[in-house]
Scaffold this active site. Structure first.
Site, PDB file in Angstrom:
ATOM      1  CG  LEU A  38      -1.829  -1.296   1.168  1.00 19.15           C
ATOM      2  CD1 LEU A  38      -2.871  -1.104   2.372  1.00 19.15           C
ATOM      3  CD2 LEU A  38      -2.774  -1.310  -0.046  1.00 19.15           C
ATOM      4  CD  GLU A 134       7.432   3.266 -20.428  1.00 17.55           C
ATOM      5  OE1 GLU A 134       8.505   3.847 -19.769  1.00 17.55           O
ATOM      6  OE2 GLU A 134       6.339   3.798 -20.061  1.00 17.55           O
ATOM      7  CE  LYS A 161       7.782  -3.678 -14.653  1.00 16.34           C
ATOM      8  NZ  LYS A 161       7.150  -4.445 -13.744  1.00 16.34           N
ATOM      9  NE  ARG A 221       4.306   7.019 -23.859  1.00 22.20           N
ATOM     10  CZ  ARG A 221       5.330   7.693 -24.281  1.00 22.20           C
ATOM     11  NH1 ARG A 221       5.548   7.603 -25.720  1.00 22.20           N
ATOM     12  NH2 ARG A 221       6.327   8.154 -23.658  1.00 22.20           N
TER      13      ARG A 221
HETATM   14  P1  NAD Z   1       0.388   1.023  -9.649  1.00 15.77           P
HETATM   15  O1  NAD Z   1       1.497   1.880  -9.411  1.00 15.77           O
HETATM   16  O2  NAD Z   1      -0.975   1.522 -10.083  1.00 15.77           O
HETATM   17  O3  NAD Z   1       0.359  -0.197  -8.656  1.00 15.77           O
HETATM   18  C1  NAD Z   1       1.660  -0.436  -8.034  1.00 15.77           C
HETATM   19  C2  NAD Z   1       1.042  -1.353  -6.761  1.00 15.77           C
HETATM   20  O4  NAD Z   1       2.245  -2.241  -6.339  1.00 15.77           O
HETATM   21  C3  NAD Z   1       0.629  -0.482  -5.802  1.00 15.77           C
HETATM   22  O5  NAD Z   1      -0.574  -1.276  -5.084  1.00 15.77           O
HETATM   23  C4  NAD Z   1       1.505  -0.695  -4.634  1.00 15.77           C
HETATM   24  O6  NAD Z   1       1.208  -0.133  -3.254  1.00 15.77           O
HETATM   25  C5  NAD Z   1       2.277  -1.728  -4.944  1.00 15.77           C
HETATM   26  N1  NAD Z   1       3.620  -1.839  -4.325  1.00 15.77           N
HETATM   27  C6  NAD Z   1       4.584  -1.030  -4.847  1.00 15.77           C
HETATM   28  N2  NAD Z   1       5.788  -1.092  -4.231  1.00 15.77           N
HETATM   29  C7  NAD Z   1       5.450  -2.280  -3.479  1.00 15.77           C
HETATM   30  C8  NAD Z   1       6.449  -2.929  -2.595  1.00 15.77           C
HETATM   31  N3  NAD Z   1       7.745  -2.640  -2.196  1.00 15.77           N
HETATM   32  N4  NAD Z   1       6.007  -4.211  -1.929  1.00 15.77           N
HETATM   33  C9  NAD Z   1       4.554  -4.361  -2.347  1.00 15.77           C
HETATM   34  N5  NAD Z   1       3.954  -3.600  -2.971  1.00 15.77           N
HETATM   35  C10 NAD Z   1       4.419  -2.924  -3.438  1.00 15.77           C
HETATM   36  O7  NAD Z   1       0.915   0.277 -11.047  1.00 15.77           O
HETATM   37  P2  NAD Z   1       0.095  -0.281 -12.175  1.00 15.77           P
HETATM   38  O8  NAD Z   1       0.030   0.711 -13.260  1.00 15.77           O
HETATM   39  O9  NAD Z   1      -1.128  -0.981 -11.841  1.00 15.77           O
HETATM   40  O10 NAD Z   1       1.168  -1.531 -12.795  1.00 15.77           O
HETATM   41  C11 NAD Z   1       1.231  -2.766 -12.439  1.00 15.77           C
HETATM   42  C12 NAD Z   1       2.287  -3.609 -13.198  1.00 15.77           C
HETATM   43  O11 NAD Z   1       2.005  -3.474 -14.404  1.00 15.77           O
HETATM   44  C13 NAD Z   1       3.694  -2.834 -13.012  1.00 15.77           C
HETATM   45  O12 NAD Z   1       4.466  -3.723 -12.814  1.00 15.77           O
HETATM   46  C14 NAD Z   1       3.785  -1.835 -14.254  1.00 15.77           C
HETATM   47  O13 NAD Z   1       5.292  -1.864 -14.415  1.00 15.77           O
HETATM   48  C15 NAD Z   1       3.086  -2.940 -15.274  1.00 15.77           C
HETATM   49  N6  NAD Z   1       2.677  -2.157 -16.270  1.00 15.77           N
HETATM   50  C16 NAD Z   1       1.977  -0.961 -16.164  1.00 15.77           C
HETATM   51  C17 NAD Z   1       1.326  -0.300 -17.238  1.00 15.77           C
HETATM   52  C18 NAD Z   1       0.353   0.798 -17.231  1.00 15.77           C
HETATM   53  O14 NAD Z   1       0.029   1.458 -18.244  1.00 15.77           O
HETATM   54  N7  NAD Z   1      -0.249   1.192 -16.091  1.00 15.77           N
HETATM   55  C19 NAD Z   1       1.464  -0.828 -18.560  1.00 15.77           C
HETATM   56  C20 NAD Z   1       2.419  -2.268 -18.696  1.00 15.77           C
HETATM   57  C21 NAD Z   1       2.814  -2.674 -17.445  1.00 15.77           C
HETATM   58  O1  DAU Z   2       3.860   1.774 -21.998  1.00 12.49           O
HETATM   59  C1  DAU Z   2       3.750   1.156 -20.715  1.00 12.49           C
HETATM   60  C2  DAU Z   2       3.949   2.282 -19.727  1.00 12.49           C
HETATM   61  O2  DAU Z   2       2.912   3.197 -19.749  1.00 12.49           O
HETATM   62  C3  DAU Z   2       3.824   1.493 -18.372  1.00 12.49           C
HETATM   63  O3  DAU Z   2       4.934   0.664 -18.108  1.00 12.49           O
HETATM   64  C4  DAU Z   2       3.930   2.653 -17.070  1.00 12.49           C
HETATM   65  O4  DAU Z   2       3.841   2.086 -15.850  1.00 12.49           O
HETATM   66  C5  DAU Z   2       2.962   3.826 -17.444  1.00 12.49           C
HETATM   67  O5  DAU Z   2       3.063   4.847 -16.229  1.00 12.49           O
HETATM   68  C6  DAU Z   2       2.965   4.296 -18.678  1.00 12.49           C
HETATM   69  O6  DAU Z   2       3.984   5.172 -18.931  1.00 12.49           O
HETATM   70  P1  DAU Z   2       3.974   6.639 -19.687  1.00 12.49           P
HETATM   71  O7  DAU Z   2       5.157   7.367 -19.417  1.00 12.49           O
HETATM   72  O8  DAU Z   2       3.576   6.359 -21.313  1.00 12.49           O
HETATM   73  O9  DAU Z   2       2.563   7.066 -18.956  1.00 12.49           O
HETATM   74  P2  DAU Z   2       2.006   8.519 -18.639  1.00 12.49           P
HETATM   75  O10 DAU Z   2       0.619   8.274 -18.509  1.00 12.49           O
HETATM   76  O11 DAU Z   2       3.060   9.009 -17.425  1.00 12.49           O
HETATM   77  O12 DAU Z   2       2.294   9.513 -19.956  1.00 12.49           O
HETATM   78  C7  DAU Z   2       1.747   9.237 -21.203  1.00 12.49           C
HETATM   79  C8  DAU Z   2       2.066  10.285 -22.073  1.00 12.49           C
HETATM   80  O13 DAU Z   2       1.926  11.440 -21.726  1.00 12.49           O
HETATM   81  C9  DAU Z   2       3.619  10.382 -22.011  1.00 12.49           C
HETATM   82  O14 DAU Z   2       4.237  10.528 -23.368  1.00 12.49           O
HETATM   83  C10 DAU Z   2       4.176  11.618 -21.389  1.00 12.49           C
HETATM   84  C11 DAU Z   2       2.772  12.482 -21.268  1.00 12.49           C
HETATM   85  N1  DAU Z   2       2.437  13.356 -20.348  1.00 12.49           N
HETATM   86  C12 DAU Z   2       2.197  12.639 -19.141  1.00 12.49           C
HETATM   87  C13 DAU Z   2       1.727  13.648 -18.061  1.00 12.49           C
HETATM   88  C14 DAU Z   2       1.640  12.868 -16.630  1.00 12.49           C
HETATM   89  C15 DAU Z   2       2.351  14.682 -20.518  1.00 12.49           C
HETATM   90  O15 DAU Z   2       2.210  15.281 -21.364  1.00 12.49           O
HETATM   91  N2  DAU Z   2       1.762  15.361 -19.308  1.00 12.49           N
HETATM   92  C16 DAU Z   2       1.679  14.658 -18.054  1.00 12.49           C
HETATM   93  O16 DAU Z   2       1.295  15.556 -17.111  1.00 12.49           O
END
Ligand code: NAD
Ligand code: DAU
Length: 351
Positions: A38, A134, A161, A221
């Site tokens: 959390l 990424e 990652k 993206r």
């Molecule tokens: P998020 O940041 O919303 O959630 C991460 C969760 O991990 C949280 O609930 C946090 O409390 C928990 N956590 C963090 N550090 C921890 C620790 N040390 N021990 C235990 N729990 C811990 O992330 P998300 O966007 O849901 O992403 C989940 C996974 O999917 C990640 O591995 C991320 O790299 C991957 N991923 C995310 C996206 C995206 O667009 N969000 C896309 C591709 C892959």
């Molecule tokens: O591609 C998968 C990844 O996508 C995941 O692995 C990551 O966990 C997730 O955070 C996401 O990464 P991005 O950096 O692409 O996501 P983000 O929403 O932060 O940004 C999306 C795009 O928008 C990126 O080009 C940066 C831009 N951006 C982001 C923010 C937060 C802005 O222009 N303004 C902003 O304030």
């Protein structure tokens, strides 16, 4: 066959909570253990629908606490792992890379070690690592990331990652652990913390605040609705081949500026405002350091081999997402109080 007891890490986060809900509801014969420490991104409110289910347990444990990790394996007789817990926000990785090494690299190695020790006979146990596109770096105008694209991570987040992916493969190669990795593109949908582009803009439009677009907004993206990602994880977990990697994506590329315009138009309509009202909030700000230009996933392997494909069109997914945020004001209010205010002003004030 003995009953599966699946440890899902990061199950209180954005994607993890959708995966936990899907598994708890679809597979009453499994026991699902959600392990999450959390952080700011973890929120048990995301799991209200399943928190009283008989086949669900929550363990508040940090991946860095190896003693507590081992106890969870013993207590729940863990048979398989789906590992999502991570520090996930690229901007935060730029200001604090070490936190990403700790959770994403060391935390993953801790989990691999405990799994290896606890399972002893590794046959019949799966360690599934949920990763990101990424790791492949940044594309120019053409081409797609395939499972053969060499790793070329560019940010501290993606470097961490990529490192954790390498460790997972190393444990498969060295110790014979059964592993699978999926690399997914950008997710969007309900429960996403409003530090990421889409929920941040929804929140700011609602509050009539500037919409910060990095650089010229031309970065691209590939976007996938989070429930489609959760379904892909279900598919890979059950039918993916051990030792394989699967790319997951939406075949859905958008320039950031076009997404923000779409959000503005849909929000104007839903809020009963004149078209163009929200677009006036668009503000171009200093670019992200080392900002990757374009991500695009070739998801044909998972489509052809496992039969998964995205179900939702982007405009429909965005509409559902906005509706969720508009009807969950308490959720948004809770996560944007306190520390969020400090993060927001520290990150955006000098841009
Ligand atoms: P998020 O940041 O919303 O959630 C991460 C969760 O991990 C949280 O609930 C946090 O409390 C928990 N956590 C963090 N550090 C921890 C620790 N040390 N021990 C235990 N729990 C811990 O992330 P998300 O966007 O849901 O992403 C989940 C996974 O999917 C990640 O591995 C991320 O790299 C991957 N991923 C995310 C996206 C995206 O667009 N969000 C896309 C591709 C892959
Ligand atoms: O591609 C998968 C990844 O996508 C995941 O692995 C990551 O966990 C997730 O955070 C996401 O990464 P991005 O950096 O692409 O996501 P983000 O929403 O932060 O940004 C999306 C795009 O928008 C990126 O080009 C940066 C831009 N951006 C982001 C923010 C937060 C802005 O222009 N303004 C902003 O304030």
């Amino acid at each position: 066959m003995s009953k599966k007891s699946i440890l899902i890490t990061g199950g209180a986060g954005f994607i993890g909570s959708h995966v936990v809900k899907l598994f708890v509801q679809k597979y009453p014969e499994y026991h699902i253990v959600n392990l999450d420490c959390l952080t700011y991104a973890g929120n048990l409110e995301n799991l209200r629908e399943v928190e009283d289910s008989k086949n669900y347990s929550f363990e508040k444990v940090d991946l860095l606490d190896t003693v507590a990790l081992a106890t969870v394996f013993e207590k729940h007789t863990v048979t398989d792992v789906i590992h999502l817990a991570a520090e996930s926000h690229v901007d935060r990785s730029i200001s604090d890379p070490l936190a990403f090494v700790q959770t994403n690299v060391i935390g993953t190695v801790n989990l691999l070690n405990i799994s290896k020790q606890y399972w002893k006979d590794l046959e019949g146990h799966l360690f599934y690592h949920v990763s990101t596109d990424e790791v492949y770096g940044s594309l120019g105008e053409d081409g797609f990331f395939t499972e053969q694209t060499p790793y070329d991570p560019q940010s501290p987040y993606s470097a961490s990652k990529a490192s954790s992916d390498h460790f997972v493969r190393a444990y498969a190669n060295t110790y014979g652990m059964q592993t699978v990795i999926s690399n997914c593109s950008n997710n969007y949908g309900p429960n996403q913390f409003p530090e990421k582009l889409i929920p941040l803009c929804i929140h700011n439009i609602k509050n009539n605040k500037p919409l910060p677009i990095y650089g010229k907004g031309e970065n691209i993206r590939d976007w996938l609705f989070v429930v489609d990602h959760a379904k892909a994880i279900d598919t890979v977990f059950h039918t993916g081949k051990s030792g394989e990697t699967y790319n997951i994506g939406g075949f859905n590329e958008w320039k950031n500026i076009d997404i923000v315009r779409l959000l503005c138009d849909q929000m104007d309509e839903k809020l009963g405002q004149e078209k163009g009202t929200s677009q006036r909030l668009i503000t171009f700000v200093k670019d992200r350091a080392g900002h990757d230009m374009r991500y695009a996933i070739d998801a044909s392997k998972i489509q052809k081999e496992l039969g998964w494909e995205p179900s939702l069109q982007f405009e429909e997914g965005i509409s559902k997402t906005i509706d969720w945020y508009l009807s969950n004001e308490d959720w948004l209010g809770n996560v944007t109080s306190g520390n969020y205010q400090k993060y927001y002003s520290d990150h955006y004030q000098d841009r």
